[in-house]
Scaffold this motif. Structure first.
Motif, mmCIF file in Angstrom:
data_model
loop_
_atom_site.group_PDB
_atom_site.id
_atom_site.type_symbol
_atom_site.label_atom_id
_atom_site.label_comp_id
_atom_site.label_asym_id
_atom_site.label_seq_id
_atom_site.Cartn_x
_atom_site.Cartn_y
_atom_site.Cartn_z
ATOM 1 N N ALA A 9 -16.436 37.094 -12.384
ATOM 2 C CA ALA A 9 -15.777 37.926 -11.391
ATOM 3 C C ALA A 9 -14.314 38.215 -11.744
ATOM 4 O O ALA A 9 -13.661 38.968 -11.056
ATOM 5 N N LEU A 10 -13.812 37.605 -12.810
ATOM 6 C CA LEU A 10 -12.404 37.764 -13.146
ATOM 7 C C LEU A 10 -12.205 38.904 -14.135
ATOM 8 O O LEU A 10 -12.318 38.737 -15.338
ATOM 9 N N ASP A 11 -11.911 40.070 -13.607
ATOM 10 C CA ASP A 11 -11.681 41.253 -14.431
ATOM 11 C C ASP A 11 -10.191 41.567 -14.398
ATOM 12 O O ASP A 11 -9.724 42.345 -13.581
ATOM 13 N N PHE A 12 -9.443 40.937 -15.291
ATOM 14 C CA PHE A 12 -7.998 41.115 -15.311
ATOM 15 C C PHE A 12 -7.592 42.530 -15.700
ATOM 16 O O PHE A 12 -6.494 42.963 -15.393
ATOM 17 N N SER A 13 -8.479 43.256 -16.355
ATOM 18 C CA SER A 13 -8.159 44.633 -16.738
ATOM 19 C C SER A 13 -8.047 45.544 -15.512
ATOM 20 O O SER A 13 -7.489 46.631 -15.605
ATOM 21 N N ARG A 20 -0.209 41.949 -13.160
ATOM 22 C CA ARG A 20 -0.387 40.867 -14.144
ATOM 23 C C ARG A 20 0.891 40.052 -14.290
ATOM 24 O O ARG A 20 0.841 38.825 -14.396
ATOM 25 N N ALA A 21 2.045 40.717 -14.267
ATOM 26 C CA ALA A 21 3.325 39.997 -14.361
ATOM 27 C C ALA A 21 3.500 39.074 -13.161
ATOM 28 O O ALA A 21 3.912 37.917 -13.309
ATOM 29 N N VAL A 22 3.171 39.561 -11.969
ATOM 30 C CA VAL A 22 3.262 38.741 -10.758
ATOM 31 C C VAL A 22 2.272 37.583 -10.850
ATOM 32 O O VAL A 22 2.615 36.434 -10.561
ATOM 33 N N LEU A 23 1.053 37.865 -11.266
ATOM 34 C CA LEU A 23 0.025 36.827 -11.377
ATOM 35 C C LEU A 23 0.471 35.719 -12.322
ATOM 36 O O LEU A 23 0.334 34.535 -12.004
ATOM 37 N N LEU A 24 1.031 36.079 -13.454
ATOM 38 C CA LEU A 24 1.489 35.068 -14.406
ATOM 39 C C LEU A 24 2.594 34.202 -13.808
ATOM 40 O O LEU A 24 2.644 32.998 -14.046
ATOM 41 N N LEU A 25 3.465 34.799 -13.013
ATOM 42 C CA LEU A 25 4.554 34.029 -12.399
ATOM 43 C C LEU A 25 4.078 33.177 -11.222
ATOM 44 O O LEU A 25 4.723 32.189 -10.877
ATOM 45 N N SER A 52 -2.863 42.412 -3.415
ATOM 46 C CA SER A 52 -3.714 43.247 -4.246
ATOM 47 C C SER A 52 -4.442 42.413 -5.307
ATOM 48 O O SER A 52 -5.631 42.621 -5.572
ATOM 49 N N ILE A 53 -3.742 41.471 -5.898
ATOM 50 C CA ILE A 53 -4.334 40.574 -6.904
ATOM 51 C C ILE A 53 -5.477 39.772 -6.284
ATOM 52 O O ILE A 53 -6.577 39.689 -6.851
ATOM 53 N N VAL A 54 -5.213 39.191 -5.135
ATOM 54 C CA VAL A 54 -6.227 38.385 -4.450
ATOM 55 C C VAL A 54 -7.459 39.237 -4.144
ATOM 56 O O VAL A 54 -8.592 38.811 -4.369
ATOM 57 N N ARG A 55 -7.239 40.456 -3.693
ATOM 58 C CA ARG A 55 -8.351 41.357 -3.361
ATOM 59 C C ARG A 55 -9.121 41.773 -4.609
ATOM 60 O O ARG A 55 -10.346 41.675 -4.664
ATOM 61 N N LYS A 56 -8.407 42.230 -5.638
ATOM 62 C CA LYS A 56 -9.067 42.733 -6.846
ATOM 63 C C LYS A 56 -9.843 41.650 -7.593
ATOM 64 O O LYS A 56 -10.874 41.933 -8.201
ATOM 65 N N LEU A 57 -9.350 40.421 -7.573
ATOM 66 C CA LEU A 57 -10.025 39.332 -8.272
ATOM 67 C C LEU A 57 -10.997 38.575 -7.371
ATOM 68 O O LEU A 57 -11.597 37.590 -7.788
ATOM 69 N N ASP A 58 -11.148 39.043 -6.135
ATOM 70 C CA ASP A 58 -12.056 38.432 -5.161
ATOM 71 C C ASP A 58 -11.745 36.942 -4.979
ATOM 72 O O ASP A 58 -12.633 36.095 -5.023
ATOM 73 N N LEU A 59 -10.456 36.650 -4.771
ATOM 74 C CA LEU A 59 -10.012 35.284 -4.544
ATOM 75 C C LEU A 59 -9.791 35.064 -3.058
ATOM 76 O O LEU A 59 -9.835 36.016 -2.272
ATOM 77 N N LYS A 60 -9.518 33.833 -2.686
ATOM 78 C CA LYS A 60 -9.350 33.513 -1.268
ATOM 79 C C LYS A 60 -7.888 33.420 -0.841
ATOM 80 O O LYS A 60 -7.585 33.568 0.332
ATOM 81 N N SER A 61 -6.988 33.143 -1.794
ATOM 82 C CA SER A 61 -5.602 32.911 -1.405
ATOM 83 C C SER A 61 -4.654 33.043 -2.592
ATOM 84 O O SER A 61 -5.089 33.095 -3.753
ATOM 85 N N ARG A 77 -2.726 37.627 -20.343
ATOM 86 C CA ARG A 77 -1.802 38.236 -21.305
ATOM 87 C C ARG A 77 -2.557 39.153 -22.277
ATOM 88 O O ARG A 77 -2.032 40.173 -22.704
ATOM 89 N N GLY A 78 -3.800 38.801 -22.577
ATOM 90 C CA GLY A 78 -4.597 39.584 -23.511
ATOM 91 C C GLY A 78 -4.983 40.952 -22.989
ATOM 92 O O GLY A 78 -5.328 41.843 -23.761
ATOM 93 N N THR A 79 -4.926 41.156 -21.666
ATOM 94 C CA THR A 79 -5.277 42.450 -21.088
ATOM 95 C C THR A 79 -4.067 43.342 -20.920
ATOM 96 O O THR A 79 -4.196 44.471 -20.467
ATOM 97 N N CYS A 80 -2.881 42.864 -21.272
ATOM 98 C CA CYS A 80 -1.657 43.649 -21.146
ATOM 99 C C CYS A 80 -1.629 44.741 -22.211
ATOM 100 O O CYS A 80 -2.073 44.553 -23.319
ATOM 101 N N GLY A 81 -1.016 45.855 -21.812
ATOM 102 C CA GLY A 81 -0.738 46.895 -22.792
ATOM 103 C C GLY A 81 -1.826 47.838 -22.939
ATOM 104 O O GLY A 81 -2.050 48.690 -23.607
#
Length: 81
Positions: A9-13, A20-25, A52-61, A77-81
């Motif tokens: 379920a984790l589609d970082f793209s 992605r920058a926010v998620l990494l931090l 938005s990250i929580v929603r797109k990755l289907d996470l709870k919190s 990081r691999g999906t950046c760029g």
């Protein structure tokens, strides 16, 4: 509290570069105010990206997003760029 992460379920793209920058931090555990300063954006914008990250990755919190960030940093990081 059990955190269950489904790898399929984790589609970082699906995330924008800023999300992605926010998620990494998020893995740092710092407050939104600090993240906002670090990224040069408003605290409200950090909250919007986090939601938005929580929603797109289907996470709870945000907490679960921080764990995902820590566990999958290289993939994110691999999906950046």
């Amino acid at each position: 509290m059990a955190v269950v992460v489904r790898e399929d379920a984790l589609d970082f793209s699906a995330l924008t570069d800023r999300e992605r920058a926010v998620l990494l931090l998020l893995a740092t555990g710092e407050q939104n105010r600090w993240l906002a300063r670090r990224l040069g954006i408003a605290e409200r914008t950090v909250r919007a990206h986090t939601a938005s990250i929580v929603r797109k990755l289907d996470l709870k919190s945000r907490f679960e997003a921080a764990i995902v960030s820590h566990l999958y940093e290289d993939d994110i990081r691999g999906t950046c760029g």
